[in-house]
Write a protein that holds these residues in place. Structure first.
Motif, PDB file in Angstrom:
ATOM      1  N   GLY A 188     -12.131  -3.092  -2.862  1.00 34.76           N
ATOM      2  CA  GLY A 188     -11.185  -2.924  -1.763  1.00 34.76           C
ATOM      3  C   GLY A 188     -11.500  -3.708  -0.522  1.00 34.76           C
ATOM      4  N   ASP A 189     -12.717  -4.259  -0.417  1.00 36.75           N
ATOM      5  CA  ASP A 189     -13.124  -5.088   0.716  1.00 36.75           C
ATOM      6  C   ASP A 189     -12.990  -4.373   2.051  1.00 36.75           C
ATOM      7  N   GLY A 190     -13.051  -3.055   2.035  1.00 41.39           N
ATOM      8  CA  GLY A 190     -12.997  -2.296   3.280  1.00 41.39           C
ATOM      9  C   GLY A 190     -11.624  -2.178   3.903  1.00 41.39           C
ATOM     10  N   VAL A 191     -10.583  -2.685   3.242  1.00 45.07           N
ATOM     11  CA  VAL A 191      -9.229  -2.559   3.785  1.00 45.07           C
ATOM     12  C   VAL A 191      -8.775  -1.106   3.645  1.00 45.07           C
ATOM     13  N   PRO A 192      -8.297  -0.458   4.707  1.00 48.27           N
ATOM     14  CA  PRO A 192      -7.858   0.942   4.626  1.00 48.27           C
ATOM     15  C   PRO A 192      -6.824   1.148   3.529  1.00 48.27           C
ATOM     16  N   ASP A 193      -6.893   2.297   2.846  1.00 46.11           N
ATOM     17  CA  ASP A 193      -6.035   2.500   1.679  1.00 46.11           C
ATOM     18  C   ASP A 193      -4.557   2.678   2.015  1.00 46.11           C
ATOM     19  N   ASP A 194      -4.222   2.814   3.299  1.00 46.23           N
ATOM     20  CA  ASP A 194      -2.818   2.900   3.684  1.00 46.23           C
ATOM     21  C   ASP A 194      -2.306   1.607   4.321  1.00 46.23           C
ATOM     22  N   ASP A 195      -3.137   0.562   4.300  1.00 45.32           N
ATOM     23  CA  ASP A 195      -2.765  -0.750   4.831  1.00 45.32           C
ATOM     24  C   ASP A 195      -1.876  -1.468   3.814  1.00 45.32           C
ATOM     25  N   THR A 196      -0.898  -2.212   4.273  1.00 46.86           N
ATOM     26  CA  THR A 196      -0.017  -2.933   3.346  1.00 46.86           C
ATOM     27  C   THR A 196      -0.768  -3.985   2.540  1.00 46.86           C
ATOM     28  N   ALA A 198      -3.768  -3.439   1.235  1.00 53.66           N
ATOM     29  CA  ALA A 198      -4.791  -2.747   0.451  1.00 53.66           C
ATOM     30  C   ALA A 198      -4.667  -3.025  -1.046  1.00 53.66           C
ATOM     31  N   LEU A 199      -5.803  -3.249  -1.673  1.00 50.73           N
ATOM     32  CA  LEU A 199      -5.891  -3.367  -3.124  1.00 50.73           C
ATOM     33  C   LEU A 199      -6.125  -2.001  -3.751  1.00 50.73           C
ATOM     34  N   VAL A 200      -6.922  -1.185  -3.081  1.00 57.70           N
ATOM     35  CA  VAL A 200      -7.214   0.183  -3.499  1.00 57.70           C
ATOM     36  C   VAL A 200      -6.444   1.108  -2.565  1.00 57.70           C
ATOM     37  N   VAL A 201      -5.511   1.888  -3.125  1.00 52.30           N
ATOM     38  CA  VAL A 201      -4.557   2.624  -2.300  1.00 52.30           C
ATOM     39  C   VAL A 201      -4.640   4.125  -2.543  1.00 52.30           C
ATOM     40  N   ARG A 202      -4.075   4.864  -1.597  1.00 54.90           N
ATOM     41  CA  ARG A 202      -3.908   6.311  -1.742  1.00 54.90           C
ATOM     42  C   ARG A 202      -2.767   6.746  -0.838  1.00 54.90           C
ATOM     43  N   HIS A 203      -1.728   7.354  -1.437  1.00 57.67           N
ATOM     44  CA  HIS A 203      -0.553   7.760  -0.682  1.00 57.67           C
ATOM     45  C   HIS A 203      -0.190   9.202  -1.039  1.00 57.67           C
ATOM     46  N   ALA A 204      -0.093  10.057  -0.028  1.00 55.39           N
ATOM     47  CA  ALA A 204       0.391  11.424  -0.217  1.00 55.39           C
ATOM     48  C   ALA A 204       1.902  11.423  -0.059  1.00 55.39           C
TER      49      ALA A 204
END
Length: 251
Positions: A188-196, A198-204
């Protein structure tokens, strides 16, 4: 949005590198990679417990990996629809697009990588197309292979993966030592998971469900063997492990 990143350098000691990120609903049950299928005894892959197939399959004997992404287009009819999870298994065995009744499958992208090259099949529910990927770094998402300016994820990660040093030899050791910058980027390279980007994501979602990256896979293919590393989520800390595969004779 699942993602497959593949680097093709035919003259390199390790000609093919592939990173695969699987995004799915967190509640969907699955198992980490192993040999699960009597009909495909040569294959190692994660197992989806809902439909019984996989999203990415590795054939160590033939130095081959097949990965599937959902695509866009016309879905199959509910009365005839089959799970797409059998396609990576058949493709990793055969080394090509399986001979199936495509009208029974929802749209998809199927990547098949080996020492003879990397091919991408696209099924949109009406027609199938095949493309042989050229030398270089390619990023495939659920909309195909968009240009960097068309997709924030591709725009951020494609140049970084392209510039990252590739493994020089098929050595053992810890994933961090073998993969170097590829491991950091695939994590993920430290990109926040809610950033457009992001490679590694998480959405509620509003209905209470969570859609997220459930795993990341790294595979290296060379004449001397296969390297297969896996990162399951959620993990705290995020811990990669090398998948145990049998002795790598030629299939």
């Amino acid at each position: 949005m699942c993602t497959v990143i593949v680097s093709v350098e035919p003259d390199a000691e390790v000609p093919v590198l592939l990173a695969g990120v699987r995004d799915e609903f967190v509640a969907r049950p699955w198992m980490s990679p192993a040999a699960y299928w009597p009909d495909h005894p040569a294959l190692i892959a994660g197992r989806d417990l809902l439909a019984g197939g996989t999203w990415l399959a590795v054939n160590p004997g033939t130095r081959r990996v097949a990965a599937l992404l959902n695509g866009g287009g016309r879905p199959a009819g509910l009365e005839v629809r089959l799970s797409r999870g059998d396609l990576p298994l058949k493709a990793a065995d055969a080394g090509e697009m399986p001979h199936v009744d495509l009208s029974r499958y929802d749209p998809f992208y199927l990547v098949v990588a080996g020492l003879d090259g990397v091919r991408l099949w696209t099924w949109d529910g009406e027609r199938i197309s095949e493309e042989k990927l050229r030398r270089g770094l390619h990023v495939i998402v659920n909309t195909g292979r968009p240009a960097e300016e068309e997709n924030a994820r591709v725009g951020y990660f494609r140049p970084r993966f392209a510039q990252a040093a590739r493994p020089a030899l098929m050595t053992g050791g810890a994933p961090e030592r073998f993969w170097g910058d590829w491991l950091r980027l695939a994590s993920g390279d430290g990109v926040p998971d809610d950033d457009t980007r992001a490679l590694v994501v998480r959405h509620a979602l509003d209905d209470g469900r969570v859609y997220a990256s459930l795993s990341v896979t790294l595979v290296a293919l060379a004449e001397s063997g296969v390297r297969y590393d896996f990162l399951p989520f959620p993990e705290d800390p995020r811990t990669w492990h090398t998948v145990d595969i049998p002795a790598q004779g030629r299939g």
